[in-house]
Design a protein around this motif. Structure first.
Motif, PDB file in Angstrom:
ATOM      1  N   VAL A 138     -37.449 -69.245  -1.079  1.00 45.79           N
ATOM      2  CA  VAL A 138     -38.381 -70.492  -1.403  1.00 45.79           C
ATOM      3  C   VAL A 138     -37.722 -71.720  -1.438  1.00 45.79           C
ATOM      4  O   VAL A 138     -37.081 -71.817  -2.233  1.00 45.79           O
ATOM      5  CB  VAL A 138     -39.451 -70.020  -2.323  1.00 45.79           C
ATOM      6  CG1 VAL A 138     -40.472 -71.082  -2.520  1.00 45.79           C
ATOM      7  CG2 VAL A 138     -40.229 -68.768  -1.979  1.00 45.79           C
ATOM      8  N   ILE A 139     -38.251 -72.736  -0.775  1.00 48.19           N
ATOM      9  CA  ILE A 139     -38.067 -74.206  -1.035  1.00 48.19           C
ATOM     10  C   ILE A 139     -39.144 -74.841  -1.374  1.00 48.19           C
ATOM     11  O   ILE A 139     -40.252 -74.911  -0.762  1.00 48.19           O
ATOM     12  CB  ILE A 139     -37.399 -74.725   0.135  1.00 48.19           C
ATOM     13  CG1 ILE A 139     -36.058 -73.963   0.857  1.00 48.19           C
ATOM     14  CG2 ILE A 139     -36.971 -76.299   0.013  1.00 48.19           C
ATOM     15  CD1 ILE A 139     -35.480 -74.541   1.947  1.00 48.19           C
TER      16      ILE A 139
ATOM     17  N   TRP B 250     -42.014 -72.315   2.634  1.00 49.02           N
ATOM     18  CA  TRP B 250     -41.898 -73.500   1.882  1.00 49.02           C
ATOM     19  C   TRP B 250     -43.299 -73.946   0.992  1.00 49.02           C
ATOM     20  O   TRP B 250     -44.349 -73.188   1.330  1.00 49.02           O
ATOM     21  CB  TRP B 250     -41.864 -74.563   2.813  1.00 49.02           C
ATOM     22  CG  TRP B 250     -40.593 -74.495   3.787  1.00 49.02           C
ATOM     23  CD1 TRP B 250     -40.268 -73.634   4.781  1.00 49.02           C
ATOM     24  CD2 TRP B 250     -39.425 -75.467   3.819  1.00 49.02           C
ATOM     25  NE1 TRP B 250     -38.956 -73.760   5.379  1.00 49.02           N
ATOM     26  CE2 TRP B 250     -38.657 -74.864   4.735  1.00 49.02           C
ATOM     27  CE3 TRP B 250     -39.212 -76.577   3.201  1.00 49.02           C
ATOM     28  CZ2 TRP B 250     -37.421 -75.525   5.225  1.00 49.02           C
ATOM     29  CZ3 TRP B 250     -38.100 -77.325   3.335  1.00 49.02           C
ATOM     30  CH2 TRP B 250     -37.009 -76.619   4.480  1.00 49.02           C
ATOM     31  N   ILE B 251     -43.131 -74.626  -0.064  1.00 48.55           N
ATOM     32  CA  ILE B 251     -44.130 -75.022  -0.944  1.00 48.55           C
ATOM     33  C   ILE B 251     -43.945 -76.606  -0.866  1.00 48.55           C
ATOM     34  O   ILE B 251     -42.952 -77.233  -1.514  1.00 48.55           O
ATOM     35  CB  ILE B 251     -44.117 -74.509  -2.207  1.00 48.55           C
ATOM     36  CG1 ILE B 251     -44.271 -72.870  -2.315  1.00 48.55           C
ATOM     37  CG2 ILE B 251     -44.940 -75.227  -3.268  1.00 48.55           C
ATOM     38  CD1 ILE B 251     -43.798 -71.964  -3.546  1.00 48.55           C
TER      39      ILE B 251
ATOM     40  N   PRO C 133     -49.066 -67.556  -5.037  1.00 50.87           N
ATOM     41  CA  PRO C 133     -49.046 -66.128  -4.924  1.00 50.87           C
ATOM     42  C   PRO C 133     -47.301 -65.939  -4.314  1.00 50.87           C
ATOM     43  O   PRO C 133     -46.713 -65.135  -4.875  1.00 50.87           O
ATOM     44  CB  PRO C 133     -49.735 -65.769  -3.758  1.00 50.87           C
ATOM     45  CG  PRO C 133     -50.965 -66.384  -3.651  1.00 50.87           C
ATOM     46  CD  PRO C 133     -50.368 -67.706  -4.243  1.00 50.87           C
ATOM     47  N   ILE C 134     -46.914 -66.656  -3.710  1.00 58.29           N
ATOM     48  CA  ILE C 134     -45.358 -66.964  -3.291  1.00 58.29           C
ATOM     49  C   ILE C 134     -44.489 -66.607  -4.403  1.00 58.29           C
ATOM     50  O   ILE C 134     -43.765 -65.802  -4.470  1.00 58.29           O
ATOM     51  CB  ILE C 134     -45.040 -68.103  -2.674  1.00 58.29           C
ATOM     52  CG1 ILE C 134     -45.929 -68.501  -1.424  1.00 58.29           C
ATOM     53  CG2 ILE C 134     -43.412 -68.151  -2.224  1.00 58.29           C
ATOM     54  CD1 ILE C 134     -45.611 -69.534  -0.445  1.00 58.29           C
ATOM     55  N   LEU C 135     -44.875 -67.460  -5.569  1.00 60.66           N
ATOM     56  CA  LEU C 135     -44.087 -67.430  -6.819  1.00 60.66           C
ATOM     57  C   LEU C 135     -44.407 -66.237  -7.756  1.00 60.66           C
ATOM     58  O   LEU C 135     -43.777 -66.215  -8.920  1.00 60.66           O
ATOM     59  CB  LEU C 135     -44.302 -68.757  -7.431  1.00 60.66           C
ATOM     60  CG  LEU C 135     -43.615 -69.856  -6.755  1.00 60.66           C
ATOM     61  CD1 LEU C 135     -43.716 -71.453  -7.517  1.00 60.66           C
ATOM     62  CD2 LEU C 135     -42.035 -69.849  -6.332  1.00 60.66           C
ATOM     63  N   GLN C 136     -45.359 -65.481  -7.434  1.00 58.96           N
ATOM     64  CA  GLN C 136     -45.918 -64.495  -8.367  1.00 58.96           C
ATOM     65  C   GLN C 136     -45.081 -63.077  -7.778  1.00 58.96           C
ATOM     66  O   GLN C 136     -45.018 -62.050  -8.367  1.00 58.96           O
ATOM     67  CB  GLN C 136     -47.344 -64.200  -8.065  1.00 58.96           C
ATOM     68  CG  GLN C 136     -48.225 -65.460  -8.695  1.00 58.96           C
ATOM     69  CD  GLN C 136     -47.787 -65.755 -10.156  1.00 58.96           C
ATOM     70  OE1 GLN C 136     -47.639 -64.727 -11.154  1.00 58.96           O
ATOM     71  NE2 GLN C 136     -47.599 -67.030 -10.454  1.00 58.96           N
ATOM     72  N   ASN C 137     -44.168 -63.367  -6.834  1.00 64.48           N
ATOM     73  CA  ASN C 137     -43.518 -62.198  -5.996  1.00 64.48           C
ATOM     74  C   ASN C 137     -42.692 -61.828  -7.220  1.00 64.48           C
ATOM     75  O   ASN C 137     -41.515 -62.301  -7.194  1.00 64.48           O
ATOM     76  CB  ASN C 137     -43.210 -62.583  -4.935  1.00 64.48           C
ATOM     77  CG  ASN C 137     -42.370 -61.268  -4.178  1.00 64.48           C
ATOM     78  OD1 ASN C 137     -42.117 -60.404  -4.762  1.00 64.48           O
ATOM     79  ND2 ASN C 137     -41.868 -61.773  -2.807  1.00 64.48           N
ATOM     80  N   LEU C 138     -42.526 -60.360  -7.563  1.00 61.53           N
ATOM     81  CA  LEU C 138     -41.718 -59.786  -8.595  1.00 61.53           C
ATOM     82  C   LEU C 138     -40.283 -59.922  -7.893  1.00 61.53           C
ATOM     83  O   LEU C 138     -39.456 -59.454  -8.554  1.00 61.53           O
ATOM     84  CB  LEU C 138     -42.201 -58.590  -8.985  1.00 61.53           C
ATOM     85  CG  LEU C 138     -43.398 -58.705  -9.800  1.00 61.53           C
ATOM     86  CD1 LEU C 138     -43.878 -57.082 -10.225  1.00 61.53           C
ATOM     87  CD2 LEU C 138     -43.188 -59.334 -11.017  1.00 61.53           C
TER      88      LEU C 138
ATOM     89  N   ILE D 249     -35.023 -66.146 -12.232  1.00 57.80           N
ATOM     90  CA  ILE D 249     -34.841 -66.486 -10.696  1.00 57.80           C
ATOM     91  C   ILE D 249     -33.829 -67.566 -11.000  1.00 57.80           C
ATOM     92  O   ILE D 249     -34.030 -68.389 -11.725  1.00 57.80           O
ATOM     93  CB  ILE D 249     -36.352 -66.994 -10.283  1.00 57.80           C
ATOM     94  CG1 ILE D 249     -37.256 -65.882 -10.127  1.00 57.80           C
ATOM     95  CG2 ILE D 249     -36.105 -67.731  -8.925  1.00 57.80           C
ATOM     96  CD1 ILE D 249     -38.770 -66.422  -9.924  1.00 57.80           C
ATOM     97  N   HIS D 250     -33.153 -67.451 -10.019  1.00 60.99           N
ATOM     98  CA  HIS D 250     -31.799 -68.264  -9.710  1.00 60.99           C
ATOM     99  C   HIS D 250     -32.520 -69.641  -8.945  1.00 60.99           C
ATOM    100  O   HIS D 250     -33.146 -69.573  -8.073  1.00 60.99           O
ATOM    101  CB  HIS D 250     -30.599 -67.773  -8.964  1.00 60.99           C
ATOM    102  CG  HIS D 250     -29.483 -68.787  -8.924  1.00 60.99           C
ATOM    103  ND1 HIS D 250     -28.812 -69.321  -9.822  1.00 60.99           N
ATOM    104  CD2 HIS D 250     -29.030 -69.303  -7.804  1.00 60.99           C
ATOM    105  CE1 HIS D 250     -27.780 -69.994  -9.353  1.00 60.99           C
ATOM    106  NE2 HIS D 250     -27.991 -70.195  -8.115  1.00 60.99           N
ATOM    107  N   ILE D 251     -32.191 -70.849  -9.459  1.00 61.94           N
ATOM    108  CA  ILE D 251     -32.600 -72.110  -9.064  1.00 61.94           C
ATOM    109  C   ILE D 251     -31.364 -72.743  -8.288  1.00 61.94           C
ATOM    110  O   ILE D 251     -30.415 -72.993  -8.795  1.00 61.94           O
ATOM    111  CB  ILE D 251     -33.095 -72.998 -10.316  1.00 61.94           C
ATOM    112  CG1 ILE D 251     -34.224 -72.357 -10.894  1.00 61.94           C
ATOM    113  CG2 ILE D 251     -33.666 -74.374  -9.611  1.00 61.94           C
ATOM    114  CD1 ILE D 251     -35.451 -71.973  -9.984  1.00 61.94           C
TER     115      ILE D 251
END
Length: 254
Positions: free
Chosen positions: A55-56, A86-87, A119-124, A150-152
């Motif tokens: 994700v970006i 993308w978000i 929802p994209i960022l709720q993905n386990l 999560i690695h940033i």
């Protein structure tokens, strides 16, 4: 009624124009100026890791433009990011991404909290997220994701500062803002713009206390309230029509 339109120059016009037929005076007073930081070896290293990113997150139209410019400088083809989602923080950023042929998810509320609910960022199974952002921005969101393991990838693409023109313009406006009996509304869209506004008002505390504030999102609203600022109204969107509807309603009930 007076509205201080504090959006950056490139984003202020649409808000100003929507009031052109209303009995509301709009004064453009940009509190943020965005300037690109130079392309660097650190950024080049981050760009090489983008193909492993799921994700970006892009936080402004400026982040889109600078990010894409440096993507090209890194000699990375868009085809290598075909599987990346993308978000965009809001409609303006999403439209700028669309100009580059990219479709992005947009939160209902254009804030870090709003994006975290997507929802994209709720993905386990999410492992790595990249941020295209400005210096000092989106700390809360990045820290929230890091706490989930999560690695940033932290792309600091530009810096934000209070424009010198705003400092000079505020000095010219200050006597009028002190004495006017009209309600004065100030649009506050980020913590950075709020800090710059407080800096402008440090020698004019009566202006700080007499204005009404339109704040974007719950966290920014709470920040002002914790500082004992009264007259805070929370916005869920920076959509110009929404702001116009709110102010016309206030004008009708004044």
């Amino acid at each position: 009624m007076i509205l201080l339109n504090t959006r950056p120059v490139e984003r202020a016009h649409s808000l100003t124009q929507i009031f052109i037929h209303d009995d509301i005076e709009v004064i453009e007073l940009p509190l943020l100026e965005l300037t690109a930081l130079p392309y660097s070896a650190d950024l080049a290293q981050l760009y090489r890791q983008l193909s492993d990113t799921q994700v970006i997150v892009v936080v402004s139209p400026t982040a889109v433009d600078v990010g894409m410019q440096y993507l090209q400088a890194s000699q990375i083809e868009m085809s290598s990011l075909a599987n990346v989602q993308w978000i965009a923080v809001g409609q303006a950023t999403a439209q700028r991404l669309k100009d580059y042929g990219i479709s992005a998810s947009i939160p209902e509320v254009e804030t870090s909290e709003g994006m975290l609910q997507l929802p994209i960022l709720q993905n386990l199974a999410l492992r790595q997220v990249a941020f295209w952002r400005g210096l000092g921005g989106r700390q809360f969101m990045m820290e929230s994701l890091q706490q989930q393991g999560i690695h940033i990838l932290n792309f600091v693409l530009y810096q934000r500062r209070c424009p010198q023109t705003a400092i000079e313009q505020f000095q010219q406006l200050s006597s009028r803002l002190q004495t006017t009996i009209e309600p004065v509304y100030v649009c506050i869209s980020s913590e950075a713009s709020w800090l710059n506004w407080m800096k402008l008002c440090e020698n004019n505390p009566e202006i700080l206390s007499k204005c009404q504030y339109l704040t974007l999102g719950e966290r920014l609203t709470q920040l002002l309230q914790h500082q004992q600022i009264t007259g805070v109204q929370q916005l869920e969107s920076l959509n110009p029509q929404s702001i116009r509807n709110f102010l016309l309603k206030q004008k009708g009930t004044a």
